[in-house]
Design an enzyme around this catalytic site. Sequence first.
Site, PDB file in Angstrom:
ATOM      1  CD  GLU A 204      30.793  42.880  36.461  1.00 63.48           C
ATOM      2  OE1 GLU A 204      30.245  42.151  35.115  1.00 63.48           O
ATOM      3  OE2 GLU A 204      32.139  42.190  36.699  1.00 63.48           O
ATOM      4  CE  LYS A 336      38.787  43.575  34.082  1.00 58.41           C
ATOM      5  NZ  LYS A 336      38.508  42.060  34.639  1.00 58.41           N
TER       6      LYS A 336
END
Length: 424
Positions: A204, A336
Amino acid sequence: MTAIIDIIGREILDSRGNPTVEVDVHLEDGSFGRAAVPSGASTGAHEAVELRDGGTRYLGKGVERAVDAVNGEIFEAIGGLDAENQIQIDRTMFELDGTPNKSRLGANAILGVSLAVAKAAAEAAGLPLYRYVGGPNAHLLPVPMMNIINGGAHADNPIDFQEFMIMPVGAETLKDAVRMGSEVFHTLKKQLAADGHNTNVGDEGGFAPGLASAPAALDFIMKSIEKAGYRPGEDMYVALDCASTEFFKDGKYVLEGEGRTLEPGAMAEYLAELAGKYPIVSIEDGMAEDDWDGWKALTDLIGNKCQLVGDDLFVTNSARLRDGIKMGVANSILVKVNQIGSLSETLDAVETAHKARYTAVMSHRSGETEDSTIADLAVATNCGQIKTGSLARSDRLAKYNQLIRIEEQLGPQAQYAGRSILRG
């Protein structure tokens, strides 16, 4: 004019080099929408099922079965339907799948189609996606949660907690927030290098230094915020993603990096201690996904002053969220899109949270693509917070860059959420 005339699914690669699903949707009027589906590394047990092929191809991670479902059964079921009727299209796909967790066709197949349909409908309406989905009141730019130090399942180091993030609440605009985050990120890189730590970035975009504990990581972040010219607890706050399910074993929290094992009550107290010592305003998955008693203890302890975000706990599922609301557990949901597997269910989860005065945080996954849909959804839902990685890797920056564009498009209508997201 907005009838679906063609759907094309394909297998592409995500930011980790693993296959994922991309879908193109074409409408009768020539409008077009494309969406690519993300994928997680640490996944909740209650998430919708991401369909993988198994076998030797791509080491079992191929998605040809999901792509075949898009090009075959799903197209046959929704071809000819009006792209503007999102709920009907999503429900048709749920019924076609016939399972409670989308395991037959795959949440990755259903989500790819769901998002691509919305994008095509937005183009047909001549509107940006955030305006099409959110309506005329979509104007709030989210505070970023910028992941700058990684541990847990996202890194090969002793740190037990998965993510240490900065939140530039003191910025005047989203564009300024991105700049502030970038300055702290690069300052941290110099600080780590000066102390002999590795500065390679993880999935990330955050660093994964060989630090032994959460306090050690937090101390580095505090120094970097100050050295970049900002005030911890004023201009910049900190957020944690503990991903506690990953180290919850036999009813206890095993912090191997820190060399201790904690009962749920002691784990809650440890997090409260960290939140008291550092300017931590948000803790995600502080307790394990099925440790409801531990969650309740943590919420009772610091829920009035700290955002407690359920990720694995709620998995973007309105039913699980309603259970948590009834029990007085957590006070925020991580959103999400691929945990639940459709746009309409994602929007329902945000609405359920807001009605109960829970906050919502729009989020990426560790396996991402250049698709920036979640940036638009963060603005569409006025959720006020987005978690989309660090200030490195184009798959993360695609979302920040899209938010900068949206802020520019909105002009004087744009409002940066800033300090409004703070509790207590």
